[in-house]
Design an enzyme around this catalytic site. Structure first.
Site, PDB file in Angstrom:
ATOM      1  N   ASP A 175      41.780  72.508  14.166  1.00  0.00           N
ATOM      2  CA  ASP A 175      41.249  71.343  14.884  1.00  0.00           C
ATOM      3  C   ASP A 175      40.039  71.767  15.724  1.00  0.00           C
ATOM      4  O   ASP A 175      39.026  71.076  15.782  1.00  0.00           O
ATOM      5  CB  ASP A 175      42.348  70.753  15.779  1.00  0.00           C
ATOM      6  N   HIS A 189      49.190  69.114  17.485  1.00  0.00           N
ATOM      7  CA  HIS A 189      48.412  69.123  16.244  1.00  0.00           C
ATOM      8  C   HIS A 189      48.757  67.845  15.490  1.00  0.00           C
ATOM      9  O   HIS A 189      49.629  67.822  14.622  1.00  0.00           O
ATOM     10  CB  HIS A 189      48.741  70.358  15.400  1.00  0.00           C
TER      11      HIS A 189
END
Ligand code: NAX
Length: 324
Positions: free
Chosen positions: A157, A185
Site C-alpha cells: 500500500d 490493509h
C-alpha cells in the site's frame, strides 16, 4: 551460519514471484546463505516441487537447501524468517465471520508451530489476507515469542501511494520520503501526506485537498481491485516485491519511515494489542520502533478512527470465535 526462511503458500502466485528473489539474496543480503522451507497444503505439494526444481535450476550460490512439507511443525522448525503468504481467499457468499474463521484454522496452528519450533530470533511477516487479523491470530497463539517479532504487510500500500504521488507531482519516487499508510490493509487504510516529504516539502501542501481526499485515498485503497480488474488476477509480483522490501528493511535498516502493521502499545490512541499499520523507524537487526510525535490532525484522526474501528471489529469477531 545460514538462515532458515519458511514460506507458506509457496506454490501460489506470490510464492512463485518471491522465492527466486529470496534465493538470489535480494531479501537478506548478498552474503547471507539460506535454507528454504516451503509449506503447502497436500494438493499443492507437487506444484511446490516444480517451483523447487526451478530454484535448483537457477544454481543460486546462496541457496543451501529446499524442504517441502504440508506439516507446519516441520516447516517452522528452526525458522529465522517466516513469510506467511498462504491463506483462504473469500469465496462467493462467504460472510466476514466465515472468512475469519477459515483463516483462523490456518493461522492458529501456524502461530502455535512457530511458538514451539521456530528459532529464538524468529521474525514473522504475514501477507495472506485479512493480513492484520491473521497476524493477530498467529501472534496470540505464540505466547512465548515476543510480539515485536510479528508483523503484517502494508508495504505494498505504501509503495502504491509513493508511486501515485510521484506521478501526480512529476517527481521521482526517490524524492518522496516518510510516506506511510496507517491502519488496516483494506480499503479503509489511510495514506498520510501530512508527514510525507517531497524534496523536503510537506506533501500535503503540494496537492489539492479535494484530490487527496476524493481521488488519491480511495485509489490507493482500491488499487488491489483495480489490478484484479485489469489482469484478471490479483497483484503478485508487486506484492512479492513489497514483502522483500519489508523484510530487507526490517533486517538491514532503512533511512526513511516505512509502514509496518505491528502490535500497538497504545501509540496514537490505537488500542493496545491491535495489529495496525504504523510509521516505523528501522535500524536493522530485525528491530523496529514506532515513530512517535508525528502530526495527526483532525483529518488524519478521523481517517484513523475508521480504519482502526475496522480492526477492532475483526479482533472482536476472532475473539468470539475463540481464535485468540
Ligand atoms: P494464491 O491463491 O495464488 O496462492 C495461495 C497459496 O496458499 C496456494 O498455493 C494454496 O495452496 C496455499 N495455501 C492455502 N492454505 C494453506 C495453508 N494452510 N498452508 C500453506 N499453504 C496454504 O494466492 P496469492 O496470489 O499468492 O496470494 C496469497 C495471499 O496474499 C492472499 O491471501 C492474498 O489476498 C494476499 N495478498 C496480500 C497483500 C498484502 O498487501 N498484504 C497483497 C497481495 C495479496 O492480495
Amino acid at each position: 551460519m545460514s538462515k532458515t526462511v519458511t514460506v507458506t503458500g509457496a506454490a501460489g502466485a506470490i510464492g512463485y514471484a518471491i522465492l527466486f528473489r529470496i534465493a538470489s539474496g535480494q531479501m537478506l543480503g548478498p552474503d547471507e546463505k539460506l535454507r528454504l522451507k516451503l509449506l503447502e497444503i497436500e494438493p499443492a505439494l507437487k506444484a511446490a516441487e516444480g517451483t523447487a526444481m526451478e530454484l535448483y535450476d537457477c544454481a543460486f550460490p546462496l541457496l543451501e537447501s529446499i524442504d517441502i512439507t504440508a506439516d507446519p511443525k516441520e516447516a517452522f522448525d528452526g525458522a529465522n524468517v517466516c513469510l506467511l503468504i498462504g491463506a483462504r481467499p473469500r469465496q462467493r457468499g462467504m460472510e466476514r465471520a466465515d472468512l475469519l474463521e477459515a483463516n483462523g484454522q490456518i493461522f492458529k496452528p501456524q502461530g502455535q508451530a512457530i511458538n514451539d519450533h521456530a528459532a529464538d530470533d524468529v521474525r514473522v511477516l504475514v501477507v495472506g489476507n485479512p493480513a492484520n487479523t491473521n497476524c493477530l491470530i498467529a501472534m496470540n497463539n505464540a505466547p512465548d515469542v515476543p510480539r515485536e517479532r510479528f508483523s503484517a504487510m502494508t508495504r505494498l500500500d505504501e509503495n502504491r501511494a509513493v508511486s501515485m504521488l510521484a506521478q501526480k507531482l512529476n517527481v521521482g519516487v526517490e524524492d518522496i520520503r516518510d510516506l506511510v499508510v496507517w491502519g488496516n490493509h483494506s480499503p479503509t487504510m489511510f495514506p498520510d501526506l501530512f508527514n510525507a516529504r517531497v524534496k523536503g516539502q510537506r506533501a500535503v501542501d503540494l496537492v489539492e485537498m479535494e484530490w487527496y481526499e476524493n481521488e488519491y485515498i480511495p485509489r490507493v485503497g482500491k488499487r488491489g481491485a483495480e489490478i484484479i480488474e485489469a489482469r484478471g488476477a490479483s497483484s503478485a509480483a508487486s506484492a512479492a516485491n513489497a514483502a522483500i522490501d519489508h523484510v530487507r528493511d526490517w533486517m538491514l535498516g532503512a533511512d526513511s519511515l516505512h509502514s509496518m502493521a505491528v502490535a500497538s502499545n497504545g501509540e496514537y490512541g490505537v488500542e493496545e494489542g491491535l495489529v495496525s499499520s504504523f510509521p516505523v523507524r528501522l535500524s536493522g537487526g530485525g528491530e523496529y520502533e514506532i515513530a512517535e510525535g508525528l502530526e495527526v490532525g483532525d483529518f488524519a484522526r478521523s481517517k484513523l478512527e475508521i480504519t482502526v474501528g475496522e480492526l477492532k471489529e475483526e479482533r472482536d469477531a476472532v475473539k468470539q470465535l475463540g481464535l485468540i
